[in-house]
Design a protein around this motif. Structure first.
Motif, short mmCIF file in Angstrom:
data_model
loop_
_atom_site.label_atom_id
_atom_site.label_comp_id
_atom_site.label_asym_id
_atom_site.label_seq_id
_atom_site.Cartn_x
_atom_site.Cartn_y
_atom_site.Cartn_z
N GLU A 2 0.82 -1.21 0.00
CA GLU A 2 0.00 0.00 0.00
C GLU A 2 0.86 1.26 0.00
O GLU A 2 0.48 2.28 -0.59
CB GLU A 2 -0.94 -0.01 1.21
N GLN A 3 2.01 1.21 0.66
CA GLN A 3 2.88 2.38 0.75
C GLN A 3 3.94 2.41 -0.35
O GLN A 3 4.73 3.34 -0.43
CB GLN A 3 3.59 2.40 2.12
N HIS A 4 3.99 1.40 -1.18
CA HIS A 4 5.00 1.33 -2.23
C HIS A 4 4.80 2.45 -3.26
O HIS A 4 3.67 2.84 -3.56
CB HIS A 4 4.93 -0.04 -2.92
N SER A 5 5.89 2.95 -3.79
CA SER A 5 5.79 4.07 -4.74
C SER A 5 5.01 3.69 -6.00
O SER A 5 4.35 4.54 -6.61
CB SER A 5 7.20 4.54 -5.14
N ALA A 6 5.03 2.40 -6.38
CA ALA A 6 4.28 1.97 -7.56
C ALA A 6 2.79 1.92 -7.31
O ALA A 6 2.01 1.64 -8.22
CB ALA A 6 4.78 0.60 -8.02
N SER A 7 2.38 2.21 -6.07
CA SER A 7 0.95 2.30 -5.75
C SER A 7 0.46 3.74 -5.73
O SER A 7 -0.74 3.97 -5.61
CB SER A 7 0.67 1.67 -4.37
N SER A 8 1.38 4.69 -5.85
CA SER A 8 0.95 6.08 -5.69
C SER A 8 1.59 7.07 -6.66
O SER A 8 0.98 8.10 -6.95
CB SER A 8 1.24 6.55 -4.25
N ASN A 9 2.78 6.80 -7.16
CA ASN A 9 3.51 7.81 -7.94
C ASN A 9 3.17 7.75 -9.43
O ASN A 9 3.32 6.69 -10.05
CB ASN A 9 5.01 7.62 -7.77
N PRO A 10 2.73 8.87 -10.02
CA PRO A 10 2.56 8.90 -11.47
C PRO A 10 3.85 8.48 -12.16
O PRO A 10 4.95 8.80 -11.71
CB PRO A 10 2.24 10.38 -11.74
N GLY A 11 3.73 7.75 -13.24
CA GLY A 11 4.91 7.24 -13.92
C GLY A 11 5.31 5.86 -13.45
O GLY A 11 5.99 5.13 -14.17
N GLU A 12 4.90 5.49 -12.23
CA GLU A 12 5.18 4.16 -11.71
C GLU A 12 3.94 3.29 -11.65
O GLU A 12 4.03 2.08 -11.39
CB GLU A 12 5.81 4.25 -10.32
N ILE A 13 2.76 3.88 -11.86
CA ILE A 13 1.52 3.11 -11.87
C ILE A 13 1.47 2.32 -13.17
O ILE A 13 1.46 2.90 -14.25
CB ILE A 13 0.29 4.04 -11.76
N ILE A 14 1.45 1.00 -13.08
CA ILE A 14 1.50 0.16 -14.26
C ILE A 14 0.20 -0.64 -14.41
O ILE A 14 -0.17 -1.40 -13.52
CB ILE A 14 2.69 -0.84 -14.18
N GLY A 15 -0.47 -0.43 -15.53
CA GLY A 15 -1.68 -1.18 -15.83
C GLY A 15 -1.64 -1.68 -17.26
O GLY A 15 -0.60 -1.56 -17.94
N THR A 16 -2.76 -2.22 -17.74
CA THR A 16 -2.87 -2.64 -19.14
C THR A 16 -3.88 -1.77 -19.89
O THR A 16 -4.16 -2.02 -21.06
CB THR A 16 -3.34 -4.11 -19.25
N GLY A 17 -4.42 -0.74 -19.23
CA GLY A 17 -5.48 0.06 -19.80
C GLY A 17 -5.03 0.99 -20.90
O GLY A 17 -3.83 1.12 -21.19
N PRO A 18 -5.96 1.72 -21.51
CA PRO A 18 -5.66 2.55 -22.68
C PRO A 18 -4.85 3.80 -22.38
O PRO A 18 -4.32 4.42 -23.31
CB PRO A 18 -7.05 2.91 -23.21
N PHE A 19 -4.75 4.19 -21.10
CA PHE A 19 -4.00 5.40 -20.76
C PHE A 19 -3.02 5.12 -19.62
O PHE A 19 -3.28 4.28 -18.75
CB PHE A 19 -4.95 6.54 -20.37
N GLU A 20 -1.91 5.85 -19.64
CA GLU A 20 -0.90 5.76 -18.59
C GLU A 20 -0.99 6.99 -17.70
O GLU A 20 -1.16 8.12 -18.20
CB GLU A 20 0.50 5.68 -19.19
N PHE A 21 -0.89 6.80 -16.40
CA PHE A 21 -0.92 7.90 -15.43
C PHE A 21 0.49 8.47 -15.34
O PHE A 21 1.40 7.83 -14.82
CB PHE A 21 -1.39 7.35 -14.08
N THR A 22 0.68 9.69 -15.84
CA THR A 22 2.03 10.21 -16.03
C THR A 22 2.42 11.36 -15.10
O THR A 22 3.61 11.56 -14.83
CB THR A 22 2.22 10.69 -17.48
N ALA A 23 1.46 12.16 -14.65
CA ALA A 23 1.82 13.33 -13.84
C ALA A 23 0.63 13.77 -13.00
O ALA A 23 -0.52 13.48 -13.32
CB ALA A 23 2.29 14.49 -14.73
N ALA A 24 0.92 14.49 -11.91
CA ALA A 24 -0.15 15.00 -11.04
C ALA A 24 0.31 16.23 -10.30
O ALA A 24 1.49 16.35 -9.92
CB ALA A 24 -0.59 13.93 -10.04
N VAL A 25 -0.60 17.17 -10.13
CA VAL A 25 -0.45 18.26 -9.18
C VAL A 25 -1.46 17.94 -8.09
O VAL A 25 -2.66 18.10 -8.29
CB VAL A 25 -0.72 19.63 -9.82
N GLU A 26 -0.97 17.46 -6.96
CA GLU A 26 -1.84 16.89 -5.93
C GLU A 26 -2.98 17.84 -5.56
O GLU A 26 -2.77 19.02 -5.28
CB GLU A 26 -1.03 16.55 -4.68
N GLY A 27 -4.19 17.30 -5.58
CA GLY A 27 -5.38 18.07 -5.23
C GLY A 27 -5.86 19.00 -6.31
O GLY A 27 -6.84 19.71 -6.12
#
Length: 593
Positions: free
Chosen positions: A220-245
């Motif tokens: 749950e605390q692993h960076s691949a569970s929260s950091n854009p660029g590390e979230i890995i899925g098979t879906g049509p879009f990749e989560f690349t960046a965020a300005v929190e909130g």
């Protein structure tokens, strides 16, 4: 290969009407929405919209920020789910009639006993980092949920699988419930015949090659569970960046197995409800949909806009006021354990007559008219009208009746000893109930104030606390804040099946009220007990009895089932108007010139 569904799924032929159960044939592995579809159509009237345009960015809006947990097996907020719907996928999905079809599953077969399902996976799927998707990923996902150290709330997807109890207890290192036969074949096995196999196997899959070496209690605390660029899925879009909130940016996945999305990117923006209609009108926002949609008092304004489509399906969930009937001890909270034997009873709400008085004392009809502008229905039990388990005659109906509320309180021994207009409890002590609620949903925020006034009118002193951000509120509810007596929240009814176990069974994580009721648990179990549960009429009878019991015991006050108000601009094409998930087939979305 054909398979006859045994789920008695919802039929949604009429958007605002009650829905009937269906028992339909469908082609396994084929998306019915794609059947014979060679041209894109306009989401509002079905007219041909021309060839999809390539490129561009769209802005989607939500009212509250995600909790920043983007690991599917640990997320809890609908706002995090908004991201996951674009980045991750499941073995099975549902079409607009809520019939299951294969997504990552290409085809599947059930044995005659309904205890084993063999699933053939697609062989052309890769993760965002280029690694192939395999049966090992499926096995890893369900094994992680069953892990002894797992502290999330998704156990209902695994706890009926073969060998779950032994694996969860640490008595064995092998989880029998799910097995990879080869690289693209996985077998699910259940302890008992199941009436919901596709639903049980329809949770987001996570990558084994990313989390395989991460202990379950650290995932749950692993960076691949929260950091854009590390979230890995098979879906049509990749989560690349965020300005929190503020904003969350996704880019098209070039190697998506259904083909590269037409859009280059999608940006989720966190926007206040008060400015939403204006942003739709001027094109800064392209869609407002789940979880809250357009605020009801803006619906007429949106209808007046010439460039916006309004889609209004009945919601499959409801808003409620939870009653903290008990709290977990701090050691259970810290360990992530839900053990009804350890619950600490909240004596303020122990008497059923008090709980019933609360329902009689709240004017829910007035809330729907005043706060939702009529976009909802009063709910008397956990099944909204859109569910096939809905039975109008099953629950006890509590009409607004302040006199009956006061009579119940006085019958329970409450008396206004001090003459200040508020009841003291049967021991003559001051009686105060603490009500907590989150920000982000305007109608719910206003409902908290109305509830406070209504209950004070019947002589209950209610301390309506200042609202908190949803994530902070959810943490307090989940962690059983000892000062909390009442709280506001909403649940979405599972679109695949109305089995209420995930929210109401005594020992599940989502039983936030900490209702410990043996008869309720027995009825919940009976509702999915095979072979009886293969008969829809049997299940309806069981759920009607359960709904009556729930409404009699009042573990929560059901407030309303809303009519959703989803809006998207005309220039956003390829949208599937789906009653349970507006973020379907987003690779087909495009911006028309």
């Amino acid at each position: 290969m054909k398979h006859k569904s045994l789920l008695f799924l919802l039929s949604t032929g009429l958007i605002l009407s009650a829905c009937n159960g269906g028992d339909e044939d469908f082609e396994e592995g084929a998306d019915p929405a794609e059947d014979g579809a060679e041209t894109e159509t306009d989401g509002e009237n079905g007219e041909t919209a021309g060839e999809p345009q390539e490129g561009g960015n769209i802005n989607l809006a939500m009212y509250s920020a995600p909790d920043h947990q983007f690991n599917p097996i640990y997320y809890q907020s609908s706002y995090d789910n908004n991201i996951l719907e674009f980045t991750h996928e499941k073995l099975f999905e549902q079409n607009e009639d809520l019939e299951f079809y294969g997504e990552l599953a290409e085809e599947y077969e059930l044995n005659d006993e309904q205890t084993e399902m063999t699933v053939q996976l697609r062989e052309d799927v890769v993760w965002h980092d280029g690694e192939p998707f395999t049966a090992d990923d499926v096995v890893f996902t369900y094994t992680a949920i069953a892990d002894p150290e797992y502290t999330g709330v998704r156990t209902s997807y695994a706890d009926s699988l073969l060998g779950y109890d032994e694996f969860k207890a640490g008595d064995t290192e092998e989880f029998e419930g799910v097995e990879a036969v080869d690289e693209h074949t996985v077998v699910f096995r259940w302890e008992e015949p199941t009436v919901t196999p596709e639903y049980d196997a329809s949770f987001f899959i996570i990558p084994e090659h990313v989390f395989g070496d991460v202990p379950a209690d650290e995932m749950e605390q692993h960076s691949a569970s929260s950091n854009p660029g590390e979230i890995i899925g098979t879906g049509p879009f990749e989560f690349t960046a965020a300005v929190e909130g503020d904003r969350y940016e996704l880019e098209a996945f070039e190697d998506y197995w259904k083909g590269r999305p037409h859009l280059d990117s999608v940006t989720w923006r966190v926007v206040d409800q008060s400015v939403m209609t204006g942003l739709l009108d001027n094109g800064e926002i392209h869609m407002v949909a789940e979880p809250d949609g357009i605020v009801p008092n803006d619906v007429e304004s949106v209808e007046a806009l010439g460039n916006v489509n309004l889609y209004q399906p009945q919601d499959l969930g409801y808003q409620y006021m939870g009653l903290k009937l008990a709290h977990r001890p701090s050691e259970d909270v810290e360990a992530g354990v839900v053990d009804p034997d350890n619950f600490i009873v909240n004596e303020k709400l122990e008497d059923k007559r008090v709980r019933q008085a609360l329902v009689y004392g709240i004017n829910r009809e007035a809330m729907i008219e005043g706060l939702l502008h009529g976009s909802g229905e009063v709910l008397h039990a956990p099944f909204p009208e859109a569910s096939w388990a809905y039975d109008e005659d099953a629950p006890v109906k509590y009409e607004y009746d302040p006199d009956q509320a006061r009579a119940l309180l006085e019958d329970a021994g409450f008396e206004d000893v001090t003459g200040d207009g508020f009841y003291e409890d049967p021991d003559g002590e001051e009686y105060v109930l603490n009500l907590e609620y989150p920000t982000g949903n305007e109608a719910r925020e206003n409902a908290a104030l109305v509830i406070g006034e209504n209950l004070q009118d019947i002589g209950i002193n209610v301390n309506v606390q200042q609202p908190r951000e949803f994530s902070a509120h959810a943490d307090r509810v989940e962690d059983d804040e000892r000062s909390m007596d009442l709280y506001l929240m909403g649940w979405s009814l599972a679109s695949g099946d109305p089995d209420p176990a995930v929210y109401f069974q005594s020992d599940v994580a989502y039983n936030y009220t900490r209702w410990n009721d043996e008869h309720s648990d027995e009825l919940i179990a009976a509702g999915v007990q095979a072979p009886e549960a293969f008969d829809e009429e049997y299940r309806m009878e069981v759920y009607a009895e359960w709904a009556e019991h729930v409404s009699e015991e009042v573990p929560m006050v059901f407030l309303w089932s809303p009519i959703n108000n989803f809006a998207y601009v005309d220039s956003l094409q390829g949208v599937t108007e789906h009653p349970a998930n507006m973020y379907k087939d987003t690779h087909e979305w495009y911006l028309a010139e």
